[in-house]
Motif scaffolding. Sequence first.
Motif, PDB file in Angstrom:
ATOM      1  N   SER A  50     -57.183 121.590 116.655  1.00 55.18           N
ATOM      2  CA  SER A  50     -56.816 120.290 116.100  1.00 55.18           C
ATOM      3  C   SER A  50     -55.394 120.669 115.225  1.00 55.18           C
ATOM      4  N   LEU A  51     -55.350 121.648 114.387  1.00 58.89           N
ATOM      5  CA  LEU A  51     -54.079 121.794 113.487  1.00 58.89           C
ATOM      6  C   LEU A  51     -53.198 122.450 114.341  1.00 58.89           C
ATOM      7  N   ALA A  52     -53.414 123.267 115.372  1.00 55.59           N
ATOM      8  CA  ALA A  52     -52.416 123.749 116.267  1.00 55.59           C
ATOM      9  C   ALA A  52     -51.675 122.761 117.034  1.00 55.59           C
ATOM     10  N   ASP A  53     -52.523 121.834 117.479  1.00 57.44           N
ATOM     11  CA  ASP A  53     -52.053 120.862 118.186  1.00 57.44           C
ATOM     12  C   ASP A  53     -51.059 119.977 117.436  1.00 57.44           C
ATOM     13  N   ARG A  54     -51.279 119.656 115.991  1.00 56.94           N
ATOM     14  CA  ARG A  54     -50.459 118.734 115.158  1.00 56.94           C
ATOM     15  C   ARG A  54     -49.195 119.589 115.093  1.00 56.94           C
ATOM     16  N   PHE A  55     -49.147 121.036 114.632  1.00 52.57           N
ATOM     17  CA  PHE A  55     -48.360 121.634 114.717  1.00 52.57           C
ATOM     18  C   PHE A  55     -47.239 121.735 115.653  1.00 52.57           C
ATOM     19  N   ASN A  56     -47.866 122.097 116.881  1.00 56.95           N
ATOM     20  CA  ASN A  56     -47.016 121.743 118.114  1.00 56.95           C
ATOM     21  C   ASN A  56     -46.279 120.579 118.546  1.00 56.95           C
ATOM     22  N   GLN A  57     -46.812 119.539 118.067  1.00 51.20           N
ATOM     23  CA  GLN A  57     -46.376 118.251 118.079  1.00 51.20           C
ATOM     24  C   GLN A  57     -45.262 118.025 117.234  1.00 51.20           C
ATOM     25  N   LEU A  58     -45.330 118.343 115.920  1.00 53.91           N
ATOM     26  CA  LEU A  58     -44.175 118.594 114.944  1.00 53.91           C
ATOM     27  C   LEU A  58     -43.128 119.291 115.517  1.00 53.91           C
ATOM     28  N   ARG A  59     -43.472 120.349 115.982  1.00 53.63           N
ATOM     29  CA  ARG A  59     -42.223 121.218 116.618  1.00 53.63           C
ATOM     30  C   ARG A  59     -41.369 120.628 117.625  1.00 53.63           C
ATOM     31  N   ASN A  60     -42.207 120.170 118.586  1.00 53.77           N
ATOM     32  CA  ASN A  60     -41.518 119.559 119.635  1.00 53.77           C
ATOM     33  C   ASN A  60     -40.606 118.374 119.175  1.00 53.77           C
ATOM     34  N   ASP A  61     -41.325 117.595 118.191  1.00 55.00           N
ATOM     35  CA  ASP A  61     -40.567 116.146 117.673  1.00 55.00           C
ATOM     36  C   ASP A  61     -39.344 116.770 116.946  1.00 55.00           C
ATOM     37  N   GLN A  62     -39.400 117.780 116.141  1.00 57.89           N
ATOM     38  CA  GLN A  62     -38.318 118.377 115.208  1.00 57.89           C
ATOM     39  C   GLN A  62     -37.229 118.937 116.292  1.00 57.89           C
ATOM     40  N   GLN A  63     -37.484 119.646 117.334  1.00 51.96           N
ATOM     41  CA  GLN A  63     -36.573 120.165 118.214  1.00 51.96           C
ATOM     42  C   GLN A  63     -35.882 119.024 118.965  1.00 51.96           C
ATOM     43  N   GLU A  64     -36.704 118.131 119.128  1.00 53.67           N
ATOM     44  CA  GLU A  64     -36.147 116.656 120.018  1.00 53.67           C
ATOM     45  C   GLU A  64     -35.033 115.926 119.004  1.00 53.67           C
ATOM     46  N   PHE A  65     -35.373 116.091 117.758  1.00 53.80           N
ATOM     47  CA  PHE A  65     -34.532 115.259 116.444  1.00 53.80           C
ATOM     48  C   PHE A  65     -33.317 115.934 116.621  1.00 53.80           C
ATOM     49  N   SER A 111     -36.052 114.435 107.493  1.00 53.11           N
ATOM     50  CA  SER A 111     -34.777 114.067 108.362  1.00 53.11           C
ATOM     51  C   SER A 111     -33.489 114.577 107.904  1.00 53.11           C
ATOM     52  N   LEU A 112     -33.430 114.910 106.667  1.00 53.21           N
ATOM     53  CA  LEU A 112     -32.353 115.613 106.054  1.00 53.21           C
ATOM     54  C   LEU A 112     -32.470 116.824 105.894  1.00 53.21           C
ATOM     55  N   LEU A 113     -33.461 117.630 106.195  1.00 48.62           N
ATOM     56  CA  LEU A 113     -33.632 118.931 105.997  1.00 48.62           C
ATOM     57  C   LEU A 113     -34.181 119.277 104.709  1.00 48.62           C
ATOM     58  N   HIS A 114     -34.519 118.322 103.857  1.00 50.88           N
ATOM     59  CA  HIS A 114     -35.136 118.551 102.333  1.00 50.88           C
ATOM     60  C   HIS A 114     -36.513 118.918 102.649  1.00 50.88           C
ATOM     61  N   ARG A 115     -37.183 119.989 101.752  1.00 46.56           N
ATOM     62  CA  ARG A 115     -38.460 120.284 101.591  1.00 46.56           C
ATOM     63  C   ARG A 115     -39.230 119.556 100.738  1.00 46.56           C
ATOM     64  N   PRO A 116     -40.693 119.420 100.826  1.00 46.66           N
ATOM     65  CA  PRO A 116     -41.165 118.531 100.207  1.00 46.66           C
ATOM     66  C   PRO A 116     -41.240 119.045  98.662  1.00 46.66           C
ATOM     67  N   THR A 117     -41.433 118.066  97.677  1.00 45.29           N
ATOM     68  CA  THR A 117     -41.469 118.738  96.212  1.00 45.29           C
ATOM     69  C   THR A 117     -43.168 118.649  95.905  1.00 45.29           C
ATOM     70  N   GLN A 118     -43.486 119.421  94.801  1.00 42.24           N
ATOM     71  CA  GLN A 118     -44.757 119.391  94.430  1.00 42.24           C
ATOM     72  C   GLN A 118     -45.202 118.228  93.826  1.00 42.24           C
ATOM     73  N   GLU A 119     -44.279 117.424  93.244  1.00 47.24           N
ATOM     74  CA  GLU A 119     -44.717 116.134  92.584  1.00 47.24           C
ATOM     75  C   GLU A 119     -45.142 115.088  93.668  1.00 47.24           C
ATOM     76  N   HIS A 120     -44.272 115.077  94.838  1.00 45.17           N
ATOM     77  CA  HIS A 120     -44.625 114.244  95.940  1.00 45.17           C
ATOM     78  C   HIS A 120     -46.287 114.611  96.403  1.00 45.17           C
ATOM     79  N   PHE A 121     -46.325 115.851  96.561  1.00 44.21           N
ATOM     80  CA  PHE A 121     -47.825 116.223  97.108  1.00 44.21           C
ATOM     81  C   PHE A 121     -48.446 115.783  95.951  1.00 44.21           C
ATOM     82  N   ASN A 122     -48.340 116.108  94.588  1.00 46.46           N
ATOM     83  CA  ASN A 122     -49.406 115.701  93.620  1.00 46.46           C
ATOM     84  C   ASN A 122     -49.533 114.136  93.796  1.00 46.46           C
ATOM     85  N   ASP A 123     -48.643 113.207  94.027  1.00 51.02           N
ATOM     86  CA  ASP A 123     -48.901 111.773  94.226  1.00 51.02           C
ATOM     87  C   ASP A 123     -49.717 111.291  95.254  1.00 51.02           C
TER      88      ASP A 123
END
Length: 156
Positions: free
Chosen positions: A79-94, A111-123
């Motif tokens: 399931s996780l591999a399928d989600r990664f595959n979909q994300l990769r395909n979507d990113q390549q298309e974008f 979409s701005l190529l910014h990585r997530p912050t720990q504060e966002h993840f904590n929220d």
Amino acid sequence: MDELKKVNVLTKDELRDVIDYANHGNINRITGLELALELETSMRFSEIINLEWQDIDLDNKCIDVVGKTGRRKVNISDSLADRFNQLRNDQQEFYSKHSIIPGKKYVFVNSLLHRPTQEHFNDVISKAAGNKQFNFKTLRHTLIMALEGFTNEDNR
């Protein structure tokens, strides 16, 4: 005798809420995948945000993780591999559609190529657990304790 340090962990119900939120909550797909990855692997935050596509082997369903304890292989579910595959395909298309050539091929970027912050993840974790003040480390400690057979009640 040294006393054991108490670790803040989620209850079973709070953990169940976080799992449900990662899979079905009102959450963007990338954050949901980050949370699902943490739930399945107990990786450190820095290991997750520094993942590059070259680290993920979708054919063998494993991730080459480089962290503060060295390099290790982590298996992931279909399931996780399928989600990664979909994300990769979507990113390549974008990237192709917008003529973007990312410098590094980080997995988790917006979409701005910014990585997530720990504060966002904590929220996100706090919201998923019923707006309680939990953070990434709380979730990781909960998962590690569960793997070792401890419960929240053992921690009192």
